[in-house]
Design a protein around this motif. Structure first.
Motif, PDB file in Angstrom:
ATOM      1  N   ILE A   1       0.846  -1.198   0.000  1.00  0.00           N
ATOM      2  CA  ILE A   1       0.000   0.000   0.000  1.00  0.00           C
ATOM      3  C   ILE A   1       0.880   1.245   0.000  1.00  0.00           C
ATOM      4  CG2 ILE A   1      -1.949  -1.119   1.124  1.00  0.00           C
ATOM      5  CD1 ILE A   1      -1.090   0.109   3.737  1.00  0.00           C
ATOM      6  N   GLY A   2       0.329   2.339  -0.508  1.00  0.00           N
ATOM      7  CA  GLY A   2       1.082   3.594  -0.583  1.00  0.00           C
ATOM      8  C   GLY A   2       0.235   4.677  -1.211  1.00  0.00           C
ATOM      9  N   LYS A   3       0.779   5.346  -2.202  1.00  0.00           N
ATOM     10  CA  LYS A   3       0.035   6.416  -2.869  1.00  0.00           C
ATOM     11  C   LYS A   3       0.451   6.511  -4.330  1.00  0.00           C
ATOM     12  CE  LYS A   3       3.316  10.124  -1.681  1.00  0.00           C
ATOM     13  NZ  LYS A   3       3.470  11.441  -1.040  1.00  0.00           N
ATOM     14  N   ALA A   4      -0.467   7.046  -5.112  1.00  0.00           N
ATOM     15  CA  ALA A   4      -0.184   7.377  -6.514  1.00  0.00           C
ATOM     16  C   ALA A   4       0.053   8.880  -6.571  1.00  0.00           C
ATOM     17  CB  ALA A   4      -1.356   6.983  -7.403  1.00  0.00           C
ATOM     18  N   ALA A   5       1.142   9.302  -7.195  1.00  0.00           N
ATOM     19  CA  ALA A   5       1.499  10.726  -7.231  1.00  0.00           C
ATOM     20  C   ALA A   5       1.982  11.108  -8.634  1.00  0.00           C
ATOM     21  CB  ALA A   5       2.574  11.036  -6.202  1.00  0.00           C
ATOM     22  N   THR A   6       1.437  12.186  -9.166  1.00  0.00           N
ATOM     23  CA  THR A   6       1.869  12.649 -10.487  1.00  0.00           C
ATOM     24  C   THR A   6       3.278  13.227 -10.391  1.00  0.00           C
ATOM     25  OG1 THR A   6       0.838  14.818 -10.131  1.00  0.00           O
ATOM     26  CG2 THR A   6      -0.498  13.138 -11.210  1.00  0.00           C
ATOM     27  N   ARG A   7       4.097  12.921 -11.402  1.00  0.00           N
ATOM     28  CA  ARG A   7       5.459  13.465 -11.456  1.00  0.00           C
ATOM     29  C   ARG A   7       5.894  13.525 -12.923  1.00  0.00           C
ATOM     30  NH1 ARG A   7      10.313  11.610 -12.304  1.00  0.00           N
ATOM     31  NH2 ARG A   7       9.622   9.436 -12.216  1.00  0.00           N
ATOM     32  N   SER A   8       5.679  14.676 -13.522  1.00  0.00           N
ATOM     33  CA  SER A   8       6.032  14.832 -14.930  1.00  0.00           C
ATOM     34  C   SER A   8       7.544  14.995 -15.082  1.00  0.00           C
ATOM     35  CB  SER A   8       5.327  16.052 -15.517  1.00  0.00           C
ATOM     36  OG  SER A   8       5.739  17.234 -14.842  1.00  0.00           O
ATOM     37  N   ASP A   9       8.060  14.543 -16.225  1.00  0.00           N
ATOM     38  CA  ASP A   9       9.466  14.760 -16.534  1.00  0.00           C
ATOM     39  C   ASP A   9       9.598  15.061 -18.023  1.00  0.00           C
ATOM     40  OD1 ASP A   9       9.504  12.282 -17.975  1.00  0.00           O
ATOM     41  OD2 ASP A   9       9.839  11.213 -16.104  1.00  0.00           O
ATOM     42  N   GLU A  10      10.801  15.252 -18.481  1.00  0.00           N
ATOM     43  CA  GLU A  10      11.004  15.654 -19.858  1.00  0.00           C
ATOM     44  C   GLU A  10      10.589  14.578 -20.859  1.00  0.00           C
ATOM     45  OE1 GLU A  10      15.109  16.232 -20.778  1.00  0.00           O
ATOM     46  OE2 GLU A  10      15.784  14.708 -19.354  1.00  0.00           O
ATOM     47  N   HIS A  11      10.526  13.340 -20.429  1.00  0.00           N
ATOM     48  CA  HIS A  11      10.161  12.255 -21.322  1.00  0.00           C
ATOM     49  C   HIS A  11       8.672  11.907 -21.261  1.00  0.00           C
ATOM     50  CE1 HIS A  11      14.410  11.626 -21.985  1.00  0.00           C
ATOM     51  NE2 HIS A  11      14.607  11.485 -20.673  1.00  0.00           N
ATOM     52  N   ASP A  12       8.035  12.221 -20.150  1.00  0.00           N
ATOM     53  CA  ASP A  12       6.622  11.849 -19.977  1.00  0.00           C
ATOM     54  C   ASP A  12       5.950  12.825 -19.014  1.00  0.00           C
ATOM     55  OD1 ASP A  12       4.164  10.678 -19.696  1.00  0.00           O
ATOM     56  OD2 ASP A  12       4.888   8.844 -18.736  1.00  0.00           O
ATOM     57  N   LYS A  13       5.210  13.763 -19.561  1.00  0.00           N
ATOM     58  CA  LYS A  13       4.562  14.759 -18.701  1.00  0.00           C
ATOM     59  C   LYS A  13       3.324  14.198 -17.991  1.00  0.00           C
ATOM     60  CE  LYS A  13       1.785  16.995 -22.336  1.00  0.00           C
ATOM     61  NZ  LYS A  13       1.496  18.300 -22.974  1.00  0.00           N
TER      62      LYS A  13
ATOM     63  N   GLU B   1       3.076   4.861 -17.163  1.00  0.00           N
ATOM     64  CA  GLU B   1       3.541   5.734 -18.239  1.00  0.00           C
ATOM     65  C   GLU B   1       2.402   6.319 -19.067  1.00  0.00           C
ATOM     66  OE1 GLU B   1       6.110   3.340 -20.609  1.00  0.00           O
ATOM     67  OE2 GLU B   1       7.806   3.473 -19.223  1.00  0.00           O
ATOM     68  N   LYS B   2       2.538   7.582 -19.412  1.00  0.00           N
ATOM     69  CA  LYS B   2       1.745   8.265 -20.438  1.00  0.00           C
ATOM     70  C   LYS B   2       0.251   7.999 -20.332  1.00  0.00           C
ATOM     71  CE  LYS B   2       5.724   8.174 -23.530  1.00  0.00           C
ATOM     72  NZ  LYS B   2       6.296   7.733 -24.824  1.00  0.00           N
ATOM     73  N   ASN B   3      -0.262   8.101 -19.123  1.00  0.00           N
ATOM     74  CA  ASN B   3      -1.695   7.936 -18.893  1.00  0.00           C
ATOM     75  C   ASN B   3      -2.281   9.319 -18.633  1.00  0.00           C
ATOM     76  OD1 ASN B   3      -4.301   7.318 -17.886  1.00  0.00           O
ATOM     77  ND2 ASN B   3      -3.584   5.280 -17.309  1.00  0.00           N
ATOM     78  N   ARG B   4      -2.702   9.967 -19.704  1.00  0.00           N
ATOM     79  CA  ARG B   4      -3.143  11.363 -19.618  1.00  0.00           C
ATOM     80  C   ARG B   4      -4.352  11.530 -18.707  1.00  0.00           C
ATOM     81  NH1 ARG B   4      -4.888  13.994 -25.196  1.00  0.00           N
ATOM     82  NH2 ARG B   4      -6.531  12.458 -24.905  1.00  0.00           N
ATOM     83  N   ARG B   5      -5.334  10.659 -18.862  1.00  0.00           N
ATOM     84  CA  ARG B   5      -6.553  10.810 -18.063  1.00  0.00           C
ATOM     85  C   ARG B   5      -6.274  10.578 -16.582  1.00  0.00           C
ATOM     86  NH1 ARG B   5     -11.957   8.613 -21.179  1.00  0.00           N
ATOM     87  NH2 ARG B   5     -11.764   9.969 -22.998  1.00  0.00           N
ATOM     88  N   LEU B   6      -5.460   9.593 -16.283  1.00  0.00           N
ATOM     89  CA  LEU B   6      -5.129   9.332 -14.884  1.00  0.00           C
ATOM     90  C   LEU B   6      -4.397  10.519 -14.279  1.00  0.00           C
ATOM     91  CD1 LEU B   6      -4.861   7.508 -12.404  1.00  0.00           C
ATOM     92  CD2 LEU B   6      -2.804   6.526 -13.430  1.00  0.00           C
ATOM     93  N   CYS B   7      -3.392  11.005 -14.969  1.00  0.00           N
ATOM     94  CA  CYS B   7      -2.598  12.129 -14.468  1.00  0.00           C
ATOM     95  C   CYS B   7      -3.466  13.372 -14.266  1.00  0.00           C
ATOM     96  CB  CYS B   7      -1.454  12.413 -15.439  1.00  0.00           C
ATOM     97  SG  CYS B   7      -0.366  13.757 -14.912  1.00  0.00           S
ATOM     98  N   ASN B   8      -4.257  13.731 -15.277  1.00  0.00           N
ATOM     99  CA  ASN B   8      -5.098  14.921 -15.173  1.00  0.00           C
ATOM    100  C   ASN B   8      -6.164  14.774 -14.093  1.00  0.00           C
ATOM    101  OD1 ASN B   8      -3.739  16.279 -17.182  1.00  0.00           O
ATOM    102  ND2 ASN B   8      -5.138  15.698 -18.801  1.00  0.00           N
ATOM    103  N   SER B   9      -6.731  13.569 -13.966  1.00  0.00           N
ATOM    104  CA  SER B   9      -7.768  13.347 -12.956  1.00  0.00           C
ATOM    105  C   SER B   9      -7.200  13.442 -11.549  1.00  0.00           C
ATOM    106  CB  SER B   9      -8.427  11.980 -13.171  1.00  0.00           C
ATOM    107  OG  SER B   9      -9.080  11.919 -14.428  1.00  0.00           O
ATOM    108  N   LEU B  10      -5.993  12.913 -11.351  1.00  0.00           N
ATOM    109  CA  LEU B  10      -5.355  13.029 -10.036  1.00  0.00           C
ATOM    110  C   LEU B  10      -5.080  14.487  -9.692  1.00  0.00           C
ATOM    111  CD1 LEU B  10      -2.810  10.050 -10.083  1.00  0.00           C
ATOM    112  CD2 LEU B  10      -4.896  10.233  -8.730  1.00  0.00           C
ATOM    113  N   ASN B  11      -4.626  15.248 -10.669  1.00  0.00           N
ATOM    114  CA  ASN B  11      -4.354  16.670 -10.428  1.00  0.00           C
ATOM    115  C   ASN B  11      -5.637  17.448 -10.152  1.00  0.00           C
ATOM    116  OD1 ASN B  11      -1.534  16.586 -10.670  1.00  0.00           O
ATOM    117  ND2 ASN B  11      -1.622  16.774 -12.887  1.00  0.00           N
ATOM    118  N   ALA B  12      -6.695  17.131 -10.896  1.00  0.00           N
ATOM    119  CA  ALA B  12      -7.942  17.891 -10.779  1.00  0.00           C
ATOM    120  C   ALA B  12      -8.721  17.532  -9.522  1.00  0.00           C
ATOM    121  CB  ALA B  12      -8.809  17.649 -12.024  1.00  0.00           C
ATOM    122  N   TRP B  13      -8.705  16.261  -9.135  1.00  0.00           N
ATOM    123  CA  TRP B  13      -9.568  15.797  -8.051  1.00  0.00           C
ATOM    124  C   TRP B  13      -8.845  15.507  -6.744  1.00  0.00           C
ATOM    125  CZ3 TRP B  13     -12.057  11.750 -11.809  1.00  0.00           C
ATOM    126  CH2 TRP B  13     -12.903  12.415 -12.706  1.00  0.00           C
ATOM    127  N   HIS B  14      -7.526  15.306  -6.790  1.00  0.00           N
ATOM    128  CA  HIS B  14      -6.810  14.904  -5.572  1.00  0.00           C
ATOM    129  C   HIS B  14      -5.522  15.702  -5.350  1.00  0.00           C
ATOM    130  CE1 HIS B  14      -9.513  11.462  -5.160  1.00  0.00           C
ATOM    131  NE2 HIS B  14      -9.293  11.181  -6.434  1.00  0.00           N
TER     132      HIS B  14
END
Length: 269
Positions: free
Chosen positions: A82-94, A111-124
């Motif tokens: 168990i842990g957490k999911a955290a967005t972390r963009s870099d030069e190869h994968d925003k 990798e490269k999951n746009r909806r997951l990344c944006n949803s985490l930023n928008a909702w969490h």
């Protein structure tokens, strides 16, 4: 007189033309202004991180395979971390999302999951509780696993999910002990009901093996009888669905002990 009449007509025509030009110009100006405003709003919508198609359409526990999964120690629940999911963009994968354990160890990344990344930023605000189910692999093969991320769920549902892991860890710790008190066994049974209800509610019941050994209830009922813990036997009756899953012999013996407890507490004369 005729000349004066001609001059007046000329002036009137000039005034009408000027008015028409002014009116036409105003309409064109309003039209262009409206078009510019609509275009501006349209561009704003297309570039917004919450634009249609950028976020998940529905909330739920999303699954994603991990890449570059690390060899990390399992938590007290075998097969899970168990842990957490955290967005972390870099030069190869925003749109990169890291999965980090509670011990601050990188488990892997998505990798490269746009909806997951944006949803985490928008909702969490970019980070939310998650867990990983590890897959069994050959000794010399790298670990693999699937991340389960509660995206868009209410805080109350996420708290329930965390509670499940706490209760499963507690169960694992109790059952690993050499000597287990009757009170601890009763706690396991109470927790089992809560675990089952929450996992069913979250549609995760098939992901976990939460089954209990069928030896627990016969051994517990015997232990409670020997201790003359009549209240404990009455509590055991609340778990009739588990008693009924036993063989006919063990179920009958357990119910006989419960009946004895009722007699000793004055419920049966």
């Amino acid at each position: 007189m005729k000349k004066l009449h001609t001059v007046l007509l000329s002036l009137a025509g000039t005034a009408i033309s000027a008015a028409a030009i002014l009116l036409f110009g105003t309409r064109e100006s309003n039209k262009n202004s409206g078009s510019t405003k609509n275009a501006s709003q349209s561009n704003k919508g297309n570039t917004s991180p919450q634009a249609k198609g950028e976020l998940y359409k529905t909330a739920g526990i999303k699954r994603a395979e991990l890449k570059d999964i690390q060899k990390v120690p399992e938590d007290t629940i075998p097969g899970f971390v168990i842990g957490k999911a955290a967005t972390r963009s870099d030069e190869h994968d925003k749109y990169n999302v890291d999965i980090v354990s509670n011990k601050a160890l990188l488990i892997g990344h998505i990798e490269k999951n746009r909806r997951l990344c944006n949803s985490l930023n928008a909702w969490h605000q970019g980070s939310v509780f998650s867990f990983v189910k590890l897959k069994e692999t050959a000794d010399n093969q790298p670990n693999s696993g699937t991340a389960y991320i509660p995206v868009g769920l209410k805080d109350s549902s996420i708290k329930k999910l965390k509670l499940i892991f706490e209760k499963l860890a507690k169960r694992h710790e109790i059952l690993a002990a050499e000597n287990i008190s009757s009170q601890k066994y009763l706690e396991i049974l109470d927790d089992h009901r809560i675990i089952s209800e929450v996992l069913t509610e979250l549609d995760l019941i098939d992901l976990f093996d939460i089954s209990l050994s069928k030896r627990i209830i016969p051994a517990l009922s015997k232990q409670l009888e020997e201790e003359k813990n009549w209240e404990g036997l009455l509590i055991l009756e609340r778990h009739s669905e588990l008693i009924n899953d036993l063989s006919e012999r063990f179920a009958a013996t357990t119910y006989a002990r419960i009946a004895k407890a009722k007699k000793n507490t004055g419920q049966i004369i």
